[in-house]
Design a protein around this motif. Structure first.
Motif, PDB file in Angstrom:
ATOM      1  N   GLY A 133     -34.487 -15.888  19.199  1.00  0.00           N
ATOM      2  CA  GLY A 133     -34.412 -17.057  20.111  1.00  0.00           C
ATOM      3  C   GLY A 133     -33.704 -18.204  19.571  1.00  0.00           C
ATOM      4  O   GLY A 133     -33.660 -19.334  19.749  1.00  0.00           O
ATOM      5  N   LEU A 134     -32.504 -17.753  18.548  1.00  0.00           N
ATOM      6  CA  LEU A 134     -31.704 -18.687  18.088  1.00  0.00           C
ATOM      7  C   LEU A 134     -30.328 -18.610  18.453  1.00  0.00           C
ATOM      8  O   LEU A 134     -29.715 -17.750  18.859  1.00  0.00           O
ATOM      9  CB  LEU A 134     -31.683 -18.426  16.667  1.00  0.00           C
ATOM     10  CG  LEU A 134     -33.183 -18.645  15.864  1.00  0.00           C
ATOM     11  CD1 LEU A 134     -32.953 -17.823  14.320  1.00  0.00           C
ATOM     12  CD2 LEU A 134     -33.684 -19.940  15.765  1.00  0.00           C
ATOM     13  N   ARG A 135     -29.744 -19.837  18.629  1.00  0.00           N
ATOM     14  CA  ARG A 135     -28.217 -19.848  19.168  1.00  0.00           C
ATOM     15  C   ARG A 135     -27.396 -20.091  17.681  1.00  0.00           C
ATOM     16  O   ARG A 135     -27.888 -20.669  16.636  1.00  0.00           O
ATOM     17  CB  ARG A 135     -28.130 -21.025  19.883  1.00  0.00           C
ATOM     18  CG  ARG A 135     -28.880 -20.842  21.235  1.00  0.00           C
ATOM     19  CD  ARG A 135     -28.790 -22.370  21.915  1.00  0.00           C
ATOM     20  NE  ARG A 135     -29.436 -23.470  20.921  1.00  0.00           N
ATOM     21  CZ  ARG A 135     -29.293 -24.637  21.161  1.00  0.00           C
ATOM     22  NH1 ARG A 135     -28.570 -25.137  22.182  1.00  0.00           N
ATOM     23  NH2 ARG A 135     -30.038 -25.500  20.251  1.00  0.00           N
ATOM     24  N   PRO A 136     -26.262 -19.802  17.746  1.00  0.00           N
ATOM     25  CA  PRO A 136     -25.437 -19.927  16.592  1.00  0.00           C
ATOM     26  C   PRO A 136     -25.583 -21.409  15.923  1.00  0.00           C
ATOM     27  O   PRO A 136     -25.602 -21.438  14.845  1.00  0.00           O
ATOM     28  CB  PRO A 136     -23.877 -19.646  17.091  1.00  0.00           C
ATOM     29  CG  PRO A 136     -23.958 -18.596  18.046  1.00  0.00           C
ATOM     30  CD  PRO A 136     -25.331 -19.181  18.890  1.00  0.00           C
ATOM     31  N   GLU A 137     -25.488 -22.280  16.852  1.00  0.00           N
ATOM     32  CA  GLU A 137     -25.468 -23.597  16.374  1.00  0.00           C
ATOM     33  C   GLU A 137     -26.625 -24.022  15.838  1.00  0.00           C
ATOM     34  O   GLU A 137     -26.828 -25.168  15.027  1.00  0.00           O
ATOM     35  CB  GLU A 137     -25.131 -24.894  17.587  1.00  0.00           C
ATOM     36  CG  GLU A 137     -26.178 -24.644  18.812  1.00  0.00           C
ATOM     37  CD  GLU A 137     -25.341 -23.494  19.768  1.00  0.00           C
ATOM     38  OE1 GLU A 137     -25.860 -23.625  21.017  1.00  0.00           O
ATOM     39  OE2 GLU A 137     -24.597 -22.803  19.544  1.00  0.00           O
ATOM     40  N   ASP A 138     -27.729 -23.180  15.965  1.00  0.00           N
ATOM     41  CA  ASP A 138     -29.281 -23.686  15.076  1.00  0.00           C
ATOM     42  C   ASP A 138     -29.222 -23.166  13.904  1.00  0.00           C
ATOM     43  O   ASP A 138     -30.041 -23.533  13.174  1.00  0.00           O
ATOM     44  CB  ASP A 138     -30.246 -22.464  15.934  1.00  0.00           C
ATOM     45  CG  ASP A 138     -30.701 -23.029  17.586  1.00  0.00           C
ATOM     46  OD1 ASP A 138     -30.403 -24.089  17.737  1.00  0.00           O
ATOM     47  OD2 ASP A 138     -31.183 -21.978  18.183  1.00  0.00           O
TER      48      ASP A 138
END
Length: 88
Positions: free
Chosen positions: A67-72
């Protein structure tokens, strides 16, 4: 450091994926430099390109799993700014 037992797996995955993303970007830049200087054969260029594309795809799958986005993955280093270049 605030440790939450409910998010420890996701937090660890975020840290590991951040390190892997940093290394992936460094490898990509190095490969581009080597291509530009003509150090690689066409076969090596193709193999590196395919490998980097597969790694990027797998990173996307792992981000989705946790559940991670690239910006995370772009850790804020305070006065030094973000760890990863923006837009990558």
């Amino acid at each position: 450091m605030d440790l939450d037992p409910d998010t420890v797996e996701r937090d660890l995955a975020q840290l590991v994926l951040t390190v892997v993303e940093l290394l992936r970007q460094l490898m990509e830049r190095q490969a581009l430099r080597r291509v530009e200087t003509g150090e690689l054969t066409p076969e090596q260029e193709e193999r590196i390109g395919i490998t980097l594309m597969l790694l990027e795809d797998r990173m996307g799958q792992l981000r989705d799993t946790f559940g991670l986005r690239p910006e995370d993955l772009n850790i804020d280093l305070g006065p030094l700014g973000p760890l990863l270049p923006r837009g990558d």
